[in-house]
Design a protein around this motif. Sequence first.
Motif, PDB file in Angstrom:
ATOM      1  N   UNK A  42      80.926  51.093 -45.583  1.00  0.00           N
ATOM      2  CA  UNK A  42      81.122  49.658 -45.432  1.00  0.00           C
ATOM      3  C   UNK A  42      82.315  49.200 -46.271  1.00  0.00           C
ATOM      4  N   UNK A  43      82.375  49.693 -47.501  1.00  0.00           N
ATOM      5  CA  UNK A  43      83.474  49.311 -48.383  1.00  0.00           C
ATOM      6  C   UNK A  43      84.814  49.854 -47.874  1.00  0.00           C
ATOM      7  N   UNK A  44      84.775  51.031 -47.284  1.00  0.00           N
ATOM      8  CA  UNK A  44      86.016  51.652 -46.815  1.00  0.00           C
ATOM      9  C   UNK A  44      86.463  51.117 -45.467  1.00  0.00           C
ATOM     10  N   UNK A  91      87.285  48.208 -43.936  1.00  0.00           N
ATOM     11  CA  UNK A  91      88.488  47.408 -43.685  1.00  0.00           C
ATOM     12  C   UNK A  91      89.778  48.211 -43.859  1.00  0.00           C
ATOM     13  N   UNK A  92      89.867  48.969 -44.950  1.00  0.00           N
ATOM     14  CA  UNK A  92      91.067  49.748 -45.198  1.00  0.00           C
ATOM     15  C   UNK A  92      91.295  50.797 -44.105  1.00  0.00           C
ATOM     16  N   UNK A  93      90.200  51.502 -43.748  1.00  0.00           N
ATOM     17  CA  UNK A  93      90.342  52.548 -42.744  1.00  0.00           C
ATOM     18  C   UNK A  93      90.723  51.959 -41.387  1.00  0.00           C
ATOM     19  N   UNK A 104      92.468  49.300 -40.730  1.00  0.00           N
ATOM     20  CA  UNK A 104      93.888  48.934 -40.724  1.00  0.00           C
ATOM     21  C   UNK A 104      94.772  50.167 -40.686  1.00  0.00           C
ATOM     22  N   UNK A 105      94.391  51.189 -41.442  1.00  0.00           N
ATOM     23  CA  UNK A 105      95.179  52.422 -41.427  1.00  0.00           C
ATOM     24  C   UNK A 105      95.196  53.046 -40.034  1.00  0.00           C
ATOM     25  N   UNK A 106      94.031  53.021 -39.383  1.00  0.00           N
ATOM     26  CA  UNK A 106      93.972  53.626 -38.052  1.00  0.00           C
ATOM     27  C   UNK A 106      94.837  52.868 -37.060  1.00  0.00           C
ATOM     28  N   UNK A 107      94.685  51.548 -37.043  1.00  0.00           N
ATOM     29  CA  UNK A 107      95.395  50.768 -36.039  1.00  0.00           C
ATOM     30  C   UNK A 107      96.893  50.705 -36.326  1.00  0.00           C
ATOM     31  N   UNK A 108      97.262  50.541 -37.587  1.00  0.00           N
ATOM     32  CA  UNK A 108      98.670  50.292 -37.881  1.00  0.00           C
ATOM     33  C   UNK A 108      99.399  51.471 -38.504  1.00  0.00           C
ATOM     34  N   UNK A 109      98.702  52.555 -38.757  1.00  0.00           N
ATOM     35  CA  UNK A 109      99.403  53.737 -39.260  1.00  0.00           C
ATOM     36  C   UNK A 109      99.249  54.920 -38.307  1.00  0.00           C
ATOM     37  N   UNK A 110      98.009  55.339 -38.061  1.00  0.00           N
ATOM     38  CA  UNK A 110      97.821  56.553 -37.260  1.00  0.00           C
ATOM     39  C   UNK A 110      98.152  56.350 -35.790  1.00  0.00           C
ATOM     40  N   UNK A 111      97.738  55.211 -35.261  1.00  0.00           N
ATOM     41  CA  UNK A 111      98.043  54.957 -33.848  1.00  0.00           C
ATOM     42  C   UNK A 111      99.559  54.952 -33.604  1.00  0.00           C
ATOM     43  N   UNK A 112     100.340  54.139 -34.320  1.00  0.00           N
ATOM     44  CA  UNK A 112     101.797  54.167 -34.094  1.00  0.00           C
ATOM     45  C   UNK A 112     102.430  55.522 -34.378  1.00  0.00           C
TER      46      UNK A 112
END
Lengths: 333, 280
Positions: A54-56, A58-60, A62-70
């Motif tokens: 749960x704590x992770x 939000x960060x995960x 955002x990382x998935x959508x804006x880092x790993x996907x692109x």
Amino acid sequence: MTNTPSSSAMSATLAAPAAGGPWGLFGRRKSASKPPEETDAKRVQFNSRLLPYLFLAPQMAIIFVFFYWPSVQAIHSSFYLEDPFGFGSTFVGLANYTDVLKSGEYLGIARFTAVFTALVTFFSLAIGLLLAVKADGVIRGNATYKTLLIWVYAIAPPVAGLMGMMMFDQHIGPLVKFAAFFGWDLKVGLNYNDTAFAMIVVSVWKQIPYNFIFFLSGLQGIPVSVREAALMDCRSGFRRFWTVILPLLAPTAFFLLIINTTYALFDTFGVIDVMVKDKAANNPITLVYKVYMDGFRGNDLGGSSAQSVILMIIVFVLTIFQFRFIERRVHYN
Amino acid sequence: MHRTKLFDHVILMMGVFFMVGPLLVALMTSSHEAADIHRNGLQILPGGHFIDTYTTVLTKQGGFTGKITGLRMMMNSLILGIGFAAGKIILSMLAAYALVYFRFRFATITFWMIFTTLLLPLEVRILPSYEVMNTLKLTNTYTGLIVPLLASATGTFYFRQFFKSIPDELLEAARIDGAGPFKFFIDVIVPLSKTMIAAIFIIMFVYGWNQYLWPTLMTTDESFFTLVRGIKQILLVWVGSNIPDYNEAFALAILAMVPPVMIVMIFQRWFIKGLTESDK
């Protein structure tokens, strides 16, 4: 270099900046025998199945959508040739890469980027170190110098570029007049080498405060006892600096080397974009600027993506290289 | 001995001149009239048009960009700076708390997935990032401006490092007192992190305020322009005109640098602490 606890403790105190950030992680990992995740673990921890996720989350997310996907997208489209009008795309294998690497223009830009990065890194480190050593040496006005010298850190690269345009302006620029005094007809924006010179000056100017702050805090972390011992052993100030102070600053310098290389490669985009004023044709640009131009002006999605991937590889190799080879030669003790 | 000290001061003063000189010149020049600057070059003494120029830049619609005022751009910059800093702190504190204080199955892989983001800056994946934003219809929104910039883990590592330095005894004591994870976080971790939060806030605010490339891509609608993004527009005007509005260009540049510079100056101690103990 031995991995005794004392050496790692020493490095932690002397290399306060290096040990604090993400880069310090490597240092820590090297000196500690266990990987970081295990040494991090607190002796006491909460046991909960759901809460850590749960704590992770939000960060995960955002990382998935804006880092790993692109990032995956970049790799994917680097193998395709996209129709500029959006009517599908065809798989072309490595053609985008070979096109890029065969292009004389691209190789020229790569060469300029290498020279630019080397010069910006060298001069901003050297001047930052010089000023830090002097500011550390004087007692009167120490705080004032410090305050005045770090101002520029807060200025955005494009704003710095604008200041540069002003200082190098054909009509009103004092630096142009200054150069003319020595018989140098400085034509920024028209002459390739002159523009490159101005870009380097502005990029160095912008980065000096950062290096100054780190070198100064590194210098102030050197114990007085060490300085006094050195003073007794060696009268020559220059030699003392070279043989005692500089090796002790090595961890800081190493950390700054990475940061400055990254800065020169990527963060100077704003400086360059402002200084070439949309007329990139006969002006020097860096690889990142080329990615931007091909992607957004040229609409060459495949070529731009291939360049992105090449840049990713360069950054990756550079980071690994720096940690594997350079850090080994740094004296922590 | 005395002579060397004097030499040190000379070098430092040259450094200060090199660093601060251009800023002073920009400030002074912005208080003169455009025609005056065009005739006489840059100025090092204050002129009489300080208030006129800045009023024009702040309130005149279309001074440079056609639709929006300097004030609106300043507000956008503030939204970006504060939104970015606050978002970064919240996200990274939560994630670091999970990594340090919990034992869970995918801890290692999560750690490395977060770590990898440090290796590749936004600049190397701009085009695909833009495509993703287009797909999600987030261009020309504040969300699109702020959230993608948060996809880097610098803050997480900073807080992780800090949490590790908090003595274990605190948690033991808290557990004996019957505190759960939420209570421990709110009542112990957050108060302990106050100084660190302030330091990281300053650094992140300056970083967010100064963003250029991403706002340039994400905002085509002028009502979302930030001051730093607007610099580009200044230059387009500059290139074309007969007597460029140097004064207004400098005024806008000064406005773009005053808030971050002031913050760095006022909170210098926290700023340096945050910078040297974390990373950008």
